[in-house]
Design an enzyme around this catalytic site. Structure first.
Site, PDB file in Angstrom:
ATOM      1  CB  THR A 123      -2.150   7.167  -2.948  1.00 15.27           C
ATOM      2  OG1 THR A 123      -1.510   5.892  -3.100  1.00 15.27           O
ATOM      3  CG2 THR A 123      -1.278   8.241  -3.561  1.00 15.27           C
ATOM      4  NE  ARG A 135      -2.539   0.412   3.587  1.00 11.20           N
ATOM      5  CZ  ARG A 135      -3.321   0.802   4.583  1.00 11.20           C
ATOM      6  NH1 ARG A 135      -4.635   0.759   4.448  1.00 11.20           N
ATOM      7  NH2 ARG A 135      -2.817   1.237   5.691  1.00 11.20           N
ATOM      8  CG  ASP A 187       2.588  -2.699   8.973  1.00  8.88           C
ATOM      9  OD1 ASP A 187       2.635  -1.748   8.188  1.00  8.88           O
ATOM     10  OD2 ASP A 187       2.839  -3.879   8.619  1.00  8.88           O
ATOM     11  CG  ASP A 209       6.242  -3.084   9.832  1.00  7.56           C
ATOM     12  OD1 ASP A 209       6.936  -3.529   8.893  1.00  7.56           O
ATOM     13  OD2 ASP A 209       5.907  -1.886   9.927  1.00  7.56           O
TER      14      ASP A 209
END
Ligand code: PRP
Ligand code: URA
Length: 209
Positions: A108, A104, A200, A203
């Site tokens: 944006t 991603r 995340d 991560d």
């Protein structure tokens, strides 16, 4: 309109509770994601068709069940989807595995494609797309479009945590794809992260950041 199944199995809910905790480290996070994928796979394959086959036991002839028709494939969305592959393969070891690389764009939030390698006969398989997170839905919608462009017709999406925004986008873009979710969360924050979510996923699985 596609089916949306939110899994309420107590083991799935308990394990999701642990991966949400900020103090859960990568080693436990990875193990739990794999276990959750295995449990979700069990639920998401509940309606696969069976056929009768005749076999010989050491005692006599008998009729047993085996999976009918289409073969299966698991397609993780890189990176975080990789964490769900082992759990899926524990349940369906004969499945082939394809990979779709998308990230991603942090500004944006649009998905950027960087890799696609699928089994040669993918179009004839029932494909389970796996990704722990369905946030804006951009990544899953794009990955499923890539599969459809290669001729895949039977697709299911499995994600551990979803935002309502992502479910809506998926249903609008791919009304033929059923969605299996471990937990449906509240909303996305201004950075496109799921709230309450787990942060995340990539991560946390790989210990980056
Ligand atoms: C995460 C996650 C999904 C995506 C979900 O991947 O694993 O693929 O974001 O967000 P979306 O529904 O808004 O598209 P990310 O882009 O962080 O890449 P990574 O797995 O490589 O860290
Ligand atoms: N990707 C993640 O890993 N987590 C989120 O909350 C949203 C997108």
């Amino acid at each position: 309109m596609s089916k949306v199944v939110v899994m309420d199995h107590p083991l799935i809910q308990h394990k999701i509770g642990i991966i949400r905790r900020e103090e859960t480290g990568s080693k436990d996070f990875r193990t739990l994601v794999s276990e959750i994928a295995m449990l979700m796979c069990y639920e998401a394959t509940r309606d696969l068709k069976l056929t009768d086959v005749e076999i010989n036991t050491p005692i006599c002839k008998t009729t047993v069940k085996e999976l009918k028709g289409k073969k299966l494939a698991v397609v993780p969305i890189l990176r975080a989807g990789l964490g769900m592959v082992d759990g899926m393969l524990n349940m369906i070891p004969a499945a082939k595995v394809g990979h779709i690389g998308l990230y991603r764009d942090p500004e944006t939030l649009e998905p950027v494609e960087y890799y696609c390698k699928l089994p040669a006969d993918c179009a004839n398989r029932e494909v389970f797309v796996v990704d722990p997170m369905l946030a804006t839905g951009g990544s899953s919608v794009a990955a499923i479009q890539m599969l459809k462009d290669k001729g895949v017709k039977n697709i299911r999406l499995m994600c551990i945590i979803a935002a309502p925004e992502g479910v809506k986008k998926m249903q609008e873009a791919h009304p033929d794809v059923d969605i299996y979710i471990g937990a449906l969360d509240d909303h996305l924050n201004e950075h496109g992260y799921i709230v309450p979510g787990l942060g995340d996923a990539g991560d946390r699985i790989f210990g980056t950041k």
